[in-house]
Scaffold this motif. Structure first.
Motif, PDB file in Angstrom:
ATOM      1  N   ILE A   4       0.854  -1.187   0.000  1.00 13.34           N
ATOM      2  CA  ILE A   4       0.000   0.000   0.000  1.00 13.34           C
ATOM      3  C   ILE A   4       0.889   1.236   0.000  1.00 13.34           C
ATOM      4  O   ILE A   4       1.655   1.459   0.946  1.00 13.34           O
ATOM      5  CB  ILE A   4      -0.945   0.017   1.215  1.00 13.34           C
ATOM      6  N   ALA A  27      -2.302  -1.001   7.629  1.00 12.30           N
ATOM      7  CA  ALA A  27      -1.037  -1.738   7.784  1.00 12.30           C
ATOM      8  C   ALA A  27      -1.118  -2.815   8.853  1.00 12.30           C
ATOM      9  O   ALA A  27      -0.096  -3.217   9.403  1.00 12.30           O
ATOM     10  CB  ALA A  27       0.079  -0.744   8.102  1.00 12.30           C
ATOM     11  N   TYR A  80       4.195  -0.728   3.303  1.00 15.90           N
ATOM     12  CA  TYR A  80       3.222   0.336   3.521  1.00 15.90           C
ATOM     13  C   TYR A  80       3.988   1.655   3.656  1.00 15.90           C
ATOM     14  O   TYR A  80       4.819   1.804   4.562  1.00 15.90           O
ATOM     15  CB  TYR A  80       2.421   0.097   4.806  1.00 15.90           C
TER      16      TYR A  80
END
Length: 154
Positions: A4, A27, A80
């Motif tokens: 992400i 996360a 992330y």
């Protein structure tokens, strides 16, 4: 694990705590989350009051430069990564930038955040102006900013 990456320009004030809450939720499963929030200072480097900072930008070039920095932070193994950077008028005390990274272990998350903020200070395409009672002045990255960036090239 899903990767992400979030990278965005914010034209108005944002709540870094809410952004971090959402980031931490996305996360889940990471063992470490590190972040940095930069705020607009009320005084210039010479001690003069600052009424506001103006961050001018070219939307595509600026966002592209920010994405390149977020992408390059993959070298730390953080799946992330988050960067939110203000543009336009920023008042003293308001957040200018939020950088966060999450990974399995703390060292990777901390280093990814340091790397991204060091690169943002020197490589992100912004033109920064301080508006002061005595007039306006464009500001450039300082020698310390360039030195911080250079350590990642070693």
């Amino acid at each position: 694990m899903t990767v992400i990456l979030t990278c965005r320009l914010a034209e108005s004030s944002f709540d870094p705590w809410e952004e971090l809450r959402q980031f931490a939720q996305a996360a889940q499963g990471a063992g470490a989350i590190s972040s940095f929030t930069g705020t607009a200072r009320p005084l210039s480097s010479n001690g003069e009051p600052v009424d506001a900072m103006f961050l001018d930008h070219h939307p595509r070039m600026t966002l592209s430069s920010m994405r390149e920095i977020v992408d390059a932070a993959a070298r730390f193994g953080c799946d992330y990564r988050l960067v939110i950077h203000r543009c336009g008028v920023v008042l003293p005390g308001e957040p200018i930038v939020l950088v966060a990274a999450a990974s399995a272990h703390r060292r990777a998350a901390i280093e990814a955040v340091e790397y991204m903020i060091d690169r943002l200070k020197t490589d992100a395409v912004f033109w920064k102006r301080e508006d002061r009672p005595s007039g306006s002045a464009w500001i450039e990255p300082r020698a310390e900013d360039h030195a911080a960036h250079a350590r990642w090239e070693q």
